[in-house]
Design a protein around this motif. Structure first.
Motif, PDB file in Angstrom:
ATOM      1  N   ILE A 152       0.086   9.462 -17.807  1.00  0.00           N
ATOM      2  CA  ILE A 152      -0.069   8.047 -17.429  1.00  0.00           C
ATOM      3  C   ILE A 152      -1.146   7.918 -16.350  1.00  0.00           C
ATOM      4  CG2 ILE A 152       1.078   6.131 -16.203  1.00  0.00           C
ATOM      5  CD1 ILE A 152       3.543   6.628 -17.922  1.00  0.00           C
ATOM      6  N   THR A 153      -1.120   8.814 -15.363  1.00  0.00           N
ATOM      7  CA  THR A 153      -2.115   8.749 -14.279  1.00  0.00           C
ATOM      8  C   THR A 153      -3.526   8.931 -14.847  1.00  0.00           C
ATOM      9  OG1 THR A 153      -0.490   9.564 -12.698  1.00  0.00           O
ATOM     10  CG2 THR A 153      -2.809   9.773 -12.064  1.00  0.00           C
ATOM     11  N   ALA A 154      -3.657   9.861 -15.775  1.00  0.00           N
ATOM     12  CA  ALA A 154      -4.985  10.102 -16.363  1.00  0.00           C
ATOM     13  C   ALA A 154      -5.459   8.876 -17.145  1.00  0.00           C
ATOM     14  CB  ALA A 154      -4.924  11.313 -17.286  1.00  0.00           C
ATOM     15  N   ILE A 155      -4.548   8.309 -17.937  1.00  0.00           N
ATOM     16  CA  ILE A 155      -4.961   7.255 -18.875  1.00  0.00           C
ATOM     17  C   ILE A 155      -5.120   5.906 -18.170  1.00  0.00           C
ATOM     18  CG2 ILE A 155      -4.238   5.970 -20.946  1.00  0.00           C
ATOM     19  CD1 ILE A 155      -2.783   8.677 -21.802  1.00  0.00           C
ATOM     20  N   ARG A 156      -4.157   5.531 -17.335  1.00  0.00           N
ATOM     21  CA  ARG A 156      -4.241   4.185 -16.734  1.00  0.00           C
ATOM     22  C   ARG A 156      -5.414   4.079 -15.765  1.00  0.00           C
ATOM     23  NH1 ARG A 156      -4.017   5.554 -11.235  1.00  0.00           N
ATOM     24  NH2 ARG A 156      -1.985   5.181 -10.282  1.00  0.00           N
ATOM     25  N   THR A 157      -5.758   5.193 -15.092  1.00  0.00           N
ATOM     26  CA  THR A 157      -6.910   5.170 -14.165  1.00  0.00           C
ATOM     27  C   THR A 157      -8.190   4.907 -14.953  1.00  0.00           C
ATOM     28  OG1 THR A 157      -5.780   6.822 -12.815  1.00  0.00           O
ATOM     29  CG2 THR A 157      -8.129   6.502 -12.393  1.00  0.00           C
ATOM     30  N   VAL A 174       0.878  -1.176   0.000  1.00  0.00           N
ATOM     31  CA  VAL A 174       0.000   0.000   0.000  1.00  0.00           C
ATOM     32  C   VAL A 174       0.914   1.224   0.000  1.00  0.00           C
ATOM     33  CG1 VAL A 174      -1.726   1.292   1.306  1.00  0.00           C
ATOM     34  CG2 VAL A 174      -1.862  -1.203   1.187  1.00  0.00           C
ATOM     35  N   ARG A 175       0.590   2.197  -0.864  1.00  0.00           N
ATOM     36  CA  ARG A 175       1.486   3.355  -1.000  1.00  0.00           C
ATOM     37  C   ARG A 175       1.534   4.194   0.287  1.00  0.00           C
ATOM     38  NH1 ARG A 175      -2.600   5.965  -5.294  1.00  0.00           N
ATOM     39  NH2 ARG A 175      -4.357   6.141  -3.910  1.00  0.00           N
ATOM     40  N   THR A 176       2.549   5.035   0.334  1.00  0.00           N
ATOM     41  CA  THR A 176       2.641   6.006   1.434  1.00  0.00           C
ATOM     42  C   THR A 176       2.073   7.322   0.925  1.00  0.00           C
ATOM     43  OG1 THR A 176       4.619   4.963   2.300  1.00  0.00           O
ATOM     44  CG2 THR A 176       4.267   7.261   2.900  1.00  0.00           C
ATOM     45  N   ALA A 192     -12.468  10.537  -3.952  1.00  0.00           N
ATOM     46  CA  ALA A 192     -12.497  10.109  -2.539  1.00  0.00           C
ATOM     47  C   ALA A 192     -11.339   9.165  -2.207  1.00  0.00           C
ATOM     48  CB  ALA A 192     -13.850   9.475  -2.191  1.00  0.00           C
ATOM     49  N   CYS A 193     -10.142   9.608  -2.504  1.00  0.00           N
ATOM     50  CA  CYS A 193      -8.949   8.796  -2.207  1.00  0.00           C
ATOM     51  C   CYS A 193      -8.315   9.201  -0.885  1.00  0.00           C
ATOM     52  CB  CYS A 193      -7.944   8.931  -3.357  1.00  0.00           C
ATOM     53  SG  CYS A 193      -8.587   8.295  -4.910  1.00  0.00           S
ATOM     54  N   VAL A 194      -9.106   9.819  -0.024  1.00  0.00           N
ATOM     55  CA  VAL A 194      -8.646  10.261   1.303  1.00  0.00           C
ATOM     56  C   VAL A 194      -9.661   9.693   2.313  1.00  0.00           C
ATOM     57  CG1 VAL A 194      -8.384  12.350   2.735  1.00  0.00           C
ATOM     58  CG2 VAL A 194      -7.531  12.353   0.372  1.00  0.00           C
ATOM     59  N   THR A 200       8.813   3.242  -9.441  1.00  0.00           N
ATOM     60  CA  THR A 200       8.165   3.968  -8.337  1.00  0.00           C
ATOM     61  C   THR A 200       7.591   5.255  -8.894  1.00  0.00           C
ATOM     62  OG1 THR A 200       9.629   3.175  -6.602  1.00  0.00           O
ATOM     63  CG2 THR A 200       8.568   5.254  -6.200  1.00  0.00           C
ATOM     64  N   LYS A 201       6.343   5.518  -8.571  1.00  0.00           N
ATOM     65  CA  LYS A 201       5.768   6.819  -8.960  1.00  0.00           C
ATOM     66  C   LYS A 201       5.721   7.733  -7.749  1.00  0.00           C
ATOM     67  CE  LYS A 201       1.213   7.639  -9.944  1.00  0.00           C
ATOM     68  NZ  LYS A 201      -0.025   7.648 -10.743  1.00  0.00           N
ATOM     69  N   VAL A 202       6.058   8.982  -7.972  1.00  0.00           N
ATOM     70  CA  VAL A 202       5.807  10.023  -6.968  1.00  0.00           C
ATOM     71  C   VAL A 202       4.691  10.876  -7.554  1.00  0.00           C
ATOM     72  CG1 VAL A 202       6.732  12.030  -5.760  1.00  0.00           C
ATOM     73  CG2 VAL A 202       8.200  10.042  -6.169  1.00  0.00           C
ATOM     74  N   VAL A 260       3.816   8.078  -2.621  1.00  0.00           N
ATOM     75  CA  VAL A 260       4.965   7.362  -3.180  1.00  0.00           C
ATOM     76  C   VAL A 260       4.515   5.927  -3.433  1.00  0.00           C
ATOM     77  CG1 VAL A 260       7.356   6.660  -2.837  1.00  0.00           C
ATOM     78  CG2 VAL A 260       6.564   8.831  -1.913  1.00  0.00           C
ATOM     79  N   MET A 261       4.634   5.498  -4.705  1.00  0.00           N
ATOM     80  CA  MET A 261       3.979   4.263  -5.133  1.00  0.00           C
ATOM     81  C   MET A 261       4.954   3.325  -5.845  1.00  0.00           C
ATOM     82  SD  MET A 261       0.566   6.161  -6.701  1.00  0.00           S
ATOM     83  CE  MET A 261      -0.242   4.647  -7.124  1.00  0.00           C
ATOM     84  N   PRO A 262       5.592   2.396  -5.118  1.00  0.00           N
ATOM     85  CA  PRO A 262       6.487   1.440  -5.773  1.00  0.00           C
ATOM     86  C   PRO A 262       5.765   0.146  -6.157  1.00  0.00           C
ATOM     87  CG  PRO A 262       6.760   1.333  -3.390  1.00  0.00           C
ATOM     88  CD  PRO A 262       5.609   2.278  -3.652  1.00  0.00           C
ATOM     89  N   SER A 293     -11.987   2.734  -6.906  1.00  0.00           N
ATOM     90  CA  SER A 293     -10.571   2.741  -7.297  1.00  0.00           C
ATOM     91  C   SER A 293      -9.843   3.840  -6.544  1.00  0.00           C
ATOM     92  CB  SER A 293     -10.517   2.946  -8.809  1.00  0.00           C
ATOM     93  OG  SER A 293      -9.494   3.789  -9.209  1.00  0.00           O
ATOM     94  N   VAL A 294      -8.650   3.515  -6.070  1.00  0.00           N
ATOM     95  CA  VAL A 294      -7.792   4.581  -5.503  1.00  0.00           C
ATOM     96  C   VAL A 294      -6.502   4.724  -6.307  1.00  0.00           C
ATOM     97  CG1 VAL A 294      -8.680   4.541  -3.124  1.00  0.00           C
ATOM     98  CG2 VAL A 294      -6.801   2.993  -3.756  1.00  0.00           C
ATOM     99  N   GLY A 295      -6.256   3.761  -7.210  1.00  0.00           N
ATOM    100  CA  GLY A 295      -5.058   3.831  -8.057  1.00  0.00           C
ATOM    101  C   GLY A 295      -3.992   2.863  -7.589  1.00  0.00           C
ATOM    102  N   MET A 296      -3.380   2.162  -8.561  1.00  0.00           N
ATOM    103  CA  MET A 296      -2.397   1.135  -8.207  1.00  0.00           C
ATOM    104  C   MET A 296      -1.069   1.369  -8.917  1.00  0.00           C
ATOM    105  SD  MET A 296      -4.208  -2.302  -7.355  1.00  0.00           S
ATOM    106  CE  MET A 296      -3.994  -3.178  -8.863  1.00  0.00           C
TER     107      MET A 296
HETATM  108  O1  LIG Z   1      -3.138   6.527  -8.114  1.00  0.00           O
HETATM  109  C1  LIG Z   1      -2.893   7.729  -8.241  1.00  0.00           C
HETATM  110  O2  LIG Z   1      -1.973   8.196  -8.923  1.00  0.00           O
HETATM  111  C2  LIG Z   1      -3.735   8.674  -7.484  1.00  0.00           C
HETATM  112  N1  LIG Z   1      -4.772   8.296  -6.788  1.00  0.00           N
HETATM  113  C3  LIG Z   1      -5.411   9.391  -6.138  1.00  0.00           C
HETATM  114  C4  LIG Z   1      -4.672  10.575  -6.569  1.00  0.00           C
HETATM  115  C5  LIG Z   1      -3.568  10.093  -7.441  1.00  0.00           C
END
Ligand SMILES: O=C([O-])C1=[NH+]CCC1
Ligand SMILES: NC(=O)C1=CN([C@@H]2O[C@H](COP(=O)(O)OP(=O)(O)OC[C@H]3O[C@@H](n4cnc5c(N)ncnc54)[C@H](O)[C@@H]3O)[C@@H](O)[C@H]2O)C=CC1
Length: 310
Positions: A110-115, A44-46, A221-223, A72-74, A59-61, A285-288
């Motif tokens: 990438i964030t826009a498209i993959r989501t 799970v990301r930080t 609602a990713c918070v 890793t994505k920041v 931070v998403m490894p 979805s919160v993003g992976m």
């Molecule tokens: O997965 C992602 O990159 C994000 N999820 C919520 C905001 C950005």
């Protein structure tokens, strides 16, 4: 040793093939949900709040052995940004055998498209195949990418748009030849598929407005304190998610409503859980990170094909 590449946002958009990436993301979601044998390592990301400036940094490894890809994505998300994008991201793509850095890939597109492609995969599995009406709540980056991605998996006769700022909804609707609505309730009436793609912190979609059997992609609602969907709607639907651990930790739609998650989308893809599309379904979805990993790898591979001399 090849030199470090920087691949900017304009190049990323040119190098990503949405249809091919749709398939890679579907596979990656499946591998993730298989657990250890799927070869995906993704904690799970930080996410840290940057309270003083009302923003967040994640931070998403992840590593996918199937895709031979490590990254890793920041990502930062600052809902109040106006002249600067609300989401900015950079992906460090590493070489799995050596651990060396191969490329820094801009992560905004990438964030826009993959989501949106993950939502398209969910829509393919979890919506009624005869779906005809699509409603999009929101008119930002994700609204645009969701319209394009969902159109790859479903032929909609009618697309409706609502957004908090009516002028933005009008502009978006014009661009995609959709119908603009003055209220969210009007937009979702009898809709077969609904996408909520906003920064709302309190529910914008209510249970009584939703047609039984509709499918909802709940993307904001990713918070933990934020909700896009009313609690009754979450509790009354069959809830699927991208990552159970992440959604239970990060999304107010799950946490505040205390709803039960029926399955990860990857479990449906792998045939371990049923796609109950005759019922009202929610894909939360919160993003992976693994979605970013396969996307950055595709961008890098295509970049190298186009620049064999570098
Ligand atoms: O997965 C992602 O990159 C994000 N999820 C919520 C905001 C950005
Ligand atoms: N699940 C995932 O993988 C990802 C989720 N997201 C989330 O998707 C949502 C949309 O992101 P983007 O389109 O990139 O942002 P954006 O900034 O481009 O658009 C935001 C939209 O939300 C609307 N909005 C803002 N505050 C609102 C409120 N209080 N009530 C109703 N509408 C409101 C805006 O008018 C705009 O239409 C955000 O919550 C974002 O964090 C973004 C990236 C990945």
């Amino acid at each position: 040793m090849s030199s470090l590449k920087y691949i900017d946002s304009a190049e990323v958009e040119k190098l990503l093939d949405w249809r091919v990436l749709l398939e890679s993301i579907e596979k990656a979601l499946g591998h993730f949900s298989v657990g250890k044998d799927g070869g995906v390592v993704q904690p799970v990301r930080t996410v840290i709040p940057v309270d003083k400036h009302h923003g967040y940094m994640g931070v998403m490894p992840a590593y996918s052995s199937y895709d031979n890809a490590l990254a890793t994505k920041v990502v930062t998300f600052y809902p109040e940004n106006r002249d600067t994008p609300t989401h900015q991201a950079w992906i460090l793509l590493l070489d799995p055998p050596t651990g060396s850095l191969k490329a820094i890939v801009d992560g905004e597109a990438i964030t826009a498209i993959r989501t949106a492609l993950a939502s398209a995969v969910a829509t393919k599995h979890l919506s009624n195949p005869a779906s005809k009406i699509l409603a999009i709540l929101g008119s930002g980056i994700q609204a645009h990418s969701h319209y394009k991605a969902l159109s790859l998996v479903q032929n909609f006769d009618e697309v409706r748009v609502w957004s908090r700022t009516h002028a933005h909804a009008q502009k978006f609707a014009q661009e995609i030849h959709a119908k603009v609505c003055s209220t969210a309730e009007e937009a979702v009436k009898d809709a077969d598929v609904i996408c909520t793609v906003t920064f709302a912190t309190t529910p914008i979609l209510h249970a009584s407005w939703v047609k039984p059997g509709a499918h909802i992609n709940a993307i904001g609602a990713c918070v933990p304190e934020w909700q896009e969907l009313e609690s009754d709607l979450m509790r009354g639907s069959v809830v699927y998610c991208d990552s159970r651990d992440a959604c239970n930790k990060e999304s107010g739609d799950i946490i505040v409503s205390q709803c039960e998650i029926y399955a990860e989308l990857g479990e449906v893809i792998m045939g371990q859980k049923e796609a109950l599309w005759e019922r009202t379904t929610v894909f939360k979805s919160v993003g992976m990170a693994v979605e970013d990993v396969v996307s950055a790898k595709m961008v890098y591979n295509n970049y190298i094909k186009n620049h064999p001399d570098q």
